[in-house]
Design a protein around this motif. Structure first.
Motif, PDB file in Angstrom:
ATOM      1  N   PRO A  31       0.830  -1.211   0.000  1.00 36.16           N
ATOM      2  CA  PRO A  31       0.000   0.000   0.000  1.00 36.16           C
ATOM      3  C   PRO A  31       0.860   1.256   0.000  1.00 36.16           C
ATOM      4  O   PRO A  31       1.834   1.365   0.728  1.00 36.16           O
ATOM      5  CB  PRO A  31      -0.805  -0.122   1.301  1.00 36.16           C
ATOM      6  N   MET A  32       0.514   2.199  -0.845  1.00 34.10           N
ATOM      7  CA  MET A  32       1.202   3.474  -0.898  1.00 34.10           C
ATOM      8  C   MET A  32       0.337   4.448  -1.671  1.00 34.10           C
ATOM      9  O   MET A  32      -0.585   4.063  -2.374  1.00 34.10           O
ATOM     10  CB  MET A  32       2.581   3.339  -1.565  1.00 34.10           C
ATOM     11  N   ARG A  33       0.621   5.727  -1.494  1.00 32.02           N
ATOM     12  CA  ARG A  33      -0.088   6.786  -2.197  1.00 32.02           C
ATOM     13  C   ARG A  33       0.919   7.827  -2.617  1.00 32.02           C
ATOM     14  O   ARG A  33       1.532   8.488  -1.779  1.00 32.02           O
ATOM     15  CB  ARG A  33      -1.155   7.404  -1.299  1.00 32.02           C
ATOM     16  N   GLN A  34       1.141   7.964  -3.910  1.00 30.38           N
ATOM     17  CA  GLN A  34       2.143   8.899  -4.406  1.00 30.38           C
ATOM     18  C   GLN A  34       1.612   9.569  -5.661  1.00 30.38           C
ATOM     19  O   GLN A  34       0.985   8.917  -6.500  1.00 30.38           O
ATOM     20  CB  GLN A  34       3.449   8.168  -4.715  1.00 30.38           C
ATOM     21  N   GLU A  35       1.862  10.848  -5.798  1.00 30.10           N
ATOM     22  CA  GLU A  35       1.441  11.604  -6.965  1.00 30.10           C
ATOM     23  C   GLU A  35       2.637  12.300  -7.597  1.00 30.10           C
ATOM     24  O   GLU A  35       3.548  12.738  -6.897  1.00 30.10           O
ATOM     25  CB  GLU A  35       0.376  12.643  -6.601  1.00 30.10           C
ATOM     26  N   VAL A  36       2.619  12.387  -8.916  1.00 30.47           N
ATOM     27  CA  VAL A  36       3.665  13.062  -9.679  1.00 30.47           C
ATOM     28  C   VAL A  36       2.996  14.034 -10.639  1.00 30.47           C
ATOM     29  O   VAL A  36       2.027  13.665 -11.325  1.00 30.47           O
ATOM     30  CB  VAL A  36       4.536  12.057 -10.458  1.00 30.47           C
ATOM     31  N   LEU A  37       3.477  15.251 -10.670  1.00 32.03           N
ATOM     32  CA  LEU A  37       2.939  16.257 -11.577  1.00 32.03           C
ATOM     33  C   LEU A  37       3.767  16.271 -12.861  1.00 32.03           C
ATOM     34  O   LEU A  37       4.963  16.555 -12.829  1.00 32.03           O
ATOM     35  CB  LEU A  37       2.970  17.634 -10.916  1.00 32.03           C
ATOM     36  N   VAL A  38       3.126  15.936 -13.963  1.00 35.54           N
ATOM     37  CA  VAL A  38       3.794  15.895 -15.268  1.00 35.54           C
ATOM     38  C   VAL A  38       3.567  17.228 -15.961  1.00 35.54           C
ATOM     39  O   VAL A  38       2.423  17.637 -16.209  1.00 35.54           O
ATOM     40  CB  VAL A  38       3.252  14.735 -16.123  1.00 35.54           C
ATOM     41  N   LEU A  39       4.653  17.928 -16.268  1.00 34.18           N
ATOM     42  CA  LEU A  39       4.582  19.250 -16.886  1.00 34.18           C
ATOM     43  C   LEU A  39       4.313  19.124 -18.380  1.00 34.18           C
ATOM     44  O   LEU A  39       4.595  18.092 -18.998  1.00 34.18           O
ATOM     45  CB  LEU A  39       5.895  19.995 -16.651  1.00 34.18           C
ATOM     46  N   PRO A  40       3.773  20.164 -19.004  1.00 31.94           N
ATOM     47  CA  PRO A  40       3.563  20.115 -20.465  1.00 31.94           C
ATOM     48  C   PRO A  40       4.888  19.964 -21.203  1.00 31.94           C
ATOM     49  O   PRO A  40       5.945  20.385 -20.729  1.00 31.94           O
ATOM     50  CB  PRO A  40       2.902  21.466 -20.774  1.00 31.94           C
ATOM     51  N   ALA A  41       4.814  19.363 -22.375  1.00 32.50           N
ATOM     52  CA  ALA A  41       6.012  19.187 -23.189  1.00 32.50           C
ATOM     53  C   ALA A  41       6.548  20.545 -23.630  1.00 32.50           C
ATOM     54  O   ALA A  41       5.787  21.438 -24.011  1.00 32.50           O
ATOM     55  CB  ALA A  41       5.699  18.318 -24.408  1.00 32.50           C
ATOM     56  N   VAL A  42       7.871  20.690 -23.563  1.00 31.57           N
ATOM     57  CA  VAL A  42       8.517  21.946 -23.962  1.00 31.57           C
ATOM     58  C   VAL A  42       9.346  21.766 -25.227  1.00 31.57           C
ATOM     59  O   VAL A  42      10.109  22.659 -25.598  1.00 31.57           O
ATOM     60  CB  VAL A  42       9.403  22.492 -22.819  1.00 31.57           C
ATOM     61  N   GLN A  43       9.191  20.632 -25.885  1.00 33.60           N
ATOM     62  CA  GLN A  43       9.881  20.449 -27.151  1.00 33.60           C
ATOM     63  C   GLN A  43       9.224  21.329 -28.214  1.00 33.60           C
ATOM     64  O   GLN A  43       7.992  21.431 -28.290  1.00 33.60           O
ATOM     65  CB  GLN A  43       9.833  18.980 -27.565  1.00 33.60           C
ATOM     66  N   ALA A  44      10.064  21.966 -29.030  1.00 40.44           N
ATOM     67  CA  ALA A  44       9.562  22.909 -30.027  1.00 40.44           C
ATOM     68  C   ALA A  44       8.649  22.205 -31.019  1.00 40.44           C
ATOM     69  O   ALA A  44       8.973  21.137 -31.539  1.00 40.44           O
ATOM     70  CB  ALA A  44      10.729  23.563 -30.756  1.00 40.44           C
ATOM     71  N   ARG A  91      -7.558  22.163 -29.581  1.00 46.16           N
ATOM     72  CA  ARG A  91      -6.808  23.414 -29.737  1.00 46.16           C
ATOM     73  C   ARG A  91      -6.376  23.968 -28.382  1.00 46.16           C
ATOM     74  O   ARG A  91      -5.328  24.617 -28.272  1.00 46.16           O
ATOM     75  CB  ARG A  91      -7.657  24.440 -30.485  1.00 46.16           C
ATOM     76  N   PHE A  92      -7.173  23.733 -27.352  1.00 42.68           N
ATOM     77  CA  PHE A  92      -6.785  24.163 -26.000  1.00 42.68           C
ATOM     78  C   PHE A  92      -5.494  23.473 -25.576  1.00 42.68           C
ATOM     79  O   PHE A  92      -4.581  24.112 -25.032  1.00 42.68           O
ATOM     80  CB  PHE A  92      -7.917  23.848 -25.027  1.00 42.68           C
ATOM     81  N   GLU A  93      -5.389  22.170 -25.827  1.00 46.32           N
ATOM     82  CA  GLU A  93      -4.155  21.456 -25.488  1.00 46.32           C
ATOM     83  C   GLU A  93      -2.990  21.945 -26.331  1.00 46.32           C
ATOM     84  O   GLU A  93      -1.856  22.049 -25.827  1.00 46.32           O
ATOM     85  CB  GLU A  93      -4.361  19.947 -25.691  1.00 46.32           C
ATOM     86  N   LYS A  94      -3.230  22.267 -27.589  1.00 50.66           N
ATOM     87  CA  LYS A  94      -2.175  22.851 -28.425  1.00 50.66           C
ATOM     88  C   LYS A  94      -1.701  24.178 -27.846  1.00 50.66           C
ATOM     89  O   LYS A  94      -0.494  24.474 -27.819  1.00 50.66           O
ATOM     90  CB  LYS A  94      -2.696  23.057 -29.846  1.00 50.66           C
ATOM     91  N   ALA A  95      -2.632  24.982 -27.374  1.00 47.75           N
ATOM     92  CA  ALA A  95      -2.275  26.280 -26.810  1.00 47.75           C
ATOM     93  C   ALA A  95      -1.471  26.118 -25.521  1.00 47.75           C
ATOM     94  O   ALA A  95      -0.533  26.887 -25.266  1.00 47.75           O
ATOM     95  CB  ALA A  95      -3.540  27.095 -26.558  1.00 47.75           C
ATOM     96  N   VAL A  96      -1.825  25.147 -24.706  1.00 45.05           N
ATOM     97  CA  VAL A  96      -1.062  24.902 -23.481  1.00 45.05           C
ATOM     98  C   VAL A  96       0.378  24.536 -23.827  1.00 45.05           C
ATOM     99  O   VAL A  96       1.337  25.041 -23.229  1.00 45.05           O
ATOM    100  CB  VAL A  96      -1.728  23.789 -22.650  1.00 45.05           C
ATOM    101  N   GLY A  97       0.556  23.650 -24.816  1.00 48.30           N
ATOM    102  CA  GLY A  97       1.910  23.276 -25.233  1.00 48.30           C
ATOM    103  C   GLY A  97       2.685  24.437 -25.812  1.00 48.30           C
ATOM    104  O   GLY A  97       3.888  24.595 -25.541  1.00 48.30           O
ATOM    105  N   LEU A  98       2.013  25.285 -26.608  1.00 53.09           N
ATOM    106  CA  LEU A  98       2.682  26.448 -27.183  1.00 53.09           C
ATOM    107  C   LEU A  98       3.094  27.434 -26.097  1.00 53.09           C
ATOM    108  O   LEU A  98       4.199  28.002 -26.133  1.00 53.09           O
ATOM    109  CB  LEU A  98       1.753  27.121 -28.187  1.00 53.09           C
ATOM    110  N   CYS A  99       2.243  27.640 -25.112  1.00 45.45           N
ATOM    111  CA  CYS A  99       2.579  28.544 -24.004  1.00 45.45           C
ATOM    112  C   CYS A  99       3.781  28.013 -23.220  1.00 45.45           C
ATOM    113  O   CYS A  99       4.661  28.777 -22.821  1.00 45.45           O
ATOM    114  CB  CYS A  99       1.363  28.705 -23.099  1.00 45.45           C
ATOM    115  N   ALA A 100       3.829  26.694 -23.001  1.00 46.16           N
ATOM    116  CA  ALA A 100       4.969  26.100 -22.298  1.00 46.16           C
ATOM    117  C   ALA A 100       6.255  26.277 -23.110  1.00 46.16           C
ATOM    118  O   ALA A 100       7.322  26.563 -22.544  1.00 46.16           O
ATOM    119  CB  ALA A 100       4.697  24.628 -22.023  1.00 46.16           C
ATOM    120  N   CYS A 101       6.181  26.096 -24.425  1.00 46.55           N
ATOM    121  CA  CYS A 101       7.371  26.285 -25.275  1.00 46.55           C
ATOM    122  C   CYS A 101       7.863  27.733 -25.220  1.00 46.55           C
ATOM    123  O   CYS A 101       9.077  27.987 -25.174  1.00 46.55           O
ATOM    124  CB  CYS A 101       7.053  25.892 -26.710  1.00 46.55           C
ATOM    125  N   LEU A 102       6.948  28.692 -25.229  1.00 48.96           N
ATOM    126  CA  LEU A 102       7.350  30.100 -25.155  1.00 48.96           C
ATOM    127  C   LEU A 102       7.998  30.410 -23.810  1.00 48.96           C
ATOM    128  O   LEU A 102       9.011  31.129 -23.752  1.00 48.96           O
ATOM    129  CB  LEU A 102       6.124  30.993 -25.377  1.00 48.96           C
TER     130      LEU A 102
END
Length: 456
Positions: free
Chosen positions: A259-272, A355-366
């Motif tokens: 038994p365990m409880r662990q969370e990991v936050l995965v950041l948006p991709a920053v590859q161009a 398109r919302f997910e595309k915008a999130v990725g573009l914002c992370a790249c910027l």
């Protein structure tokens, strides 16, 4: 990223005998001893019935056998359920689950056939074979329990994890047993709903693949290096791990839950991306054209370039040399950018969400780009904002917010009206609102990227 830079994320431990209750339940022990006495007396009655039957007194033999059966039934009905509710047997056996394999099912069918043949024929050799087969099952359970005992598992991941990017991970298997080794142990994620903790509806498993160790000696550790890939941004939760083994005979799959409880936050991709390469020259040109007029001291006169603004052309030098010349000024403000992400959406159609997910990725790249060029950056979105600081100091708070951002369908759409007050300097605005709703005060010092302009 070097494996030495990994940070511990999971370190579940297997419970040991020290976790057993220390208080003695004397009432339970009394019930247990009375049950043993009752079963012993029932055994004596059964033996007496056998002796009476051989001596020809069939009536007394039947009465004695019936009394033994009734006594055993009373003990079973009155004592066994009581003890089962209070037993710590599950802790003594480490909470191991047993599931027969294909070979195990075949083994049990053979065992059933031999038991029927032994009962029908009374052949002593068949009874010996039957006892050997039953002993094999007992040995298999005992050995597998010993294999799964005294185990600690540690899962390590980097401090920052990005979507769509292979992440180095390290799984360490510690065998703390003093005398015995562990063999053929598999570590895997729990099926949905099997963990002790409530699972997050949108969270996925951290460790989706199985890890196998063939042999781990006593008081030693073995390491497996993995590459994990997370398909989307957001929160990933590990709701438990399962240790399983088929050792020693492969008849049963024995497993236990860690038994365990662990969370990991995965950041948006920053590859161009292609969108980033299309937007970057336009954004850079807007920033440069805004910054060139802020200086007052002439630095140099040089030949015109395609990226230069027409307002910096030196017409006198151009007429004199018959070549296009521009003025360069010293800059008082090098790079100051406000990155604004407006999560407001009018509807939840599949195309708009894509398109919302595309915008999130573009914002992370910027954001990543401005951090690499050591600019000053401020980030703002609904319910979150940073001060204007060095981009490297703002980068990860902004990416963490982008990792969790969701479309906003409930707000009144007035977020952009508050941007001039909260985000000074040149602004890069990513918004899902229609083109005519952007305040006119933002157009002169902003570059607006509409979600609808991004390809799916």
């Amino acid at each position: 990223m070097r494996i030495a830079d990994l940070q511990p994320v999971v370190k579940p431990r297997v419970s040991s005998a020290a976790a057993l209750p220390r208080q003695t339940d004397w009432k339970t022990w009394q019930r247990f001893l009375l049950a043993l006495f009752g079963l012993g007396f029932a055994l004596l009655l059964a033996l007496e019935a056998t002796i009476l039957r051989e001596s020809g007194r069939f009536g007394l033999a039947a009465a004695s056998a019936l009394a033994a059966l009734i006594l055993a039934a009373v003990v079973a009905a009155g004592t066994v359920p009581y003890l089962a509710r209070r037993t710590v047997l599950s802790r003594l056996w480490l909470g191991i689950d047993y599931r027969p394999t294909r070979a195990g099912i075949t083994y049990l069918l053979v065992l059933l056939a031999i038991s029927l043949a032994a009962v029908n024929t009374g052949n002593n050799l068949l009874y010996v074979i039957l006892a050997s087969l039953l002993a094999g099952l007992v040995i298999s359970g005992a050995v597998s329990s010993l294999v799964l005992k005294g185990i600690e598992v540690e899962l390590e991941l980097p401090q920052h994890v990005f979507a769509h990017q292979p992440v180095p991970a390290r799984v360490t298997f510690h065998n703390s047993k003093r005398l015995t080794a562990s063999f053929a142990v598999t570590l895997s994620a729990l099926p949905a709903g099997r963990g002790r903790f409530p699972s997050t509806p949108q969270a996925q498993e951290i460790l989706a693949q199985s890890v196998y160790w063939d042999h781990v000696p006593r008081r030693s550790s073995r390491v497996r290096h993995l590459e994990l890939t997370f398909p989307r941004r957001g929160r990933y939760a590990q709701n438990g791990l399962r240790l399983a083994t088929r050792f020693p005979f492969g008849l049963l799959m024995k497993s236990r839950v860690v038994p365990m409880r662990q969370e990991v936050l995965v950041l948006p991709a920053v590859q161009a991306t292609e969108e980033f390469y299309e937007v970057l020259p336009l954004v850079s040109g807007e920033v440069e054209s805004l910054a060139k007029g802020r200086g007052h001291d002439l630095y140099a006169i040089r030949d015109y370039r395609e990226s230069d603004s027409a307002r910096h052309v030196d017409w006198k030098a151009t007429a004199r040399t018959h070549q296009m010349k521009v003025r360069e000024f010293t800059r008082e403000d090098e790079r100051r950018v406000a990155l604004v992400f407006d999560a407001r959406l009018s509807d939840a159609s599949a195309s708009r969400l894509a398109r919302f997910e595309k915008a999130v990725g573009l914002c992370a790249c910027l954001a990543w780009h401005f951090s690499e060029i050591d600019a000053e950056m401020q980030f703002a979105t609904q319910g979150f904002g940073t001060r204007l600081e060095r981009a490297r100091d703002v980068l990860y708070p902004a990416l963490e917010r982008l990792a969790l951002v969701e479309p906003d369908f409930d707000s009144d759409g007035g977020f952009l009206n508050r941007v001039p007050e909260s985000a000074p300097g040149f602004r890069i605005i990513l918004t899902g609102q229609p083109r005519g709703t952007v305040p006119t005060a933002l157009w002169s010092t902003s570059y607006v990227i509409f979600f609808d302009s991004l390809p799916i």
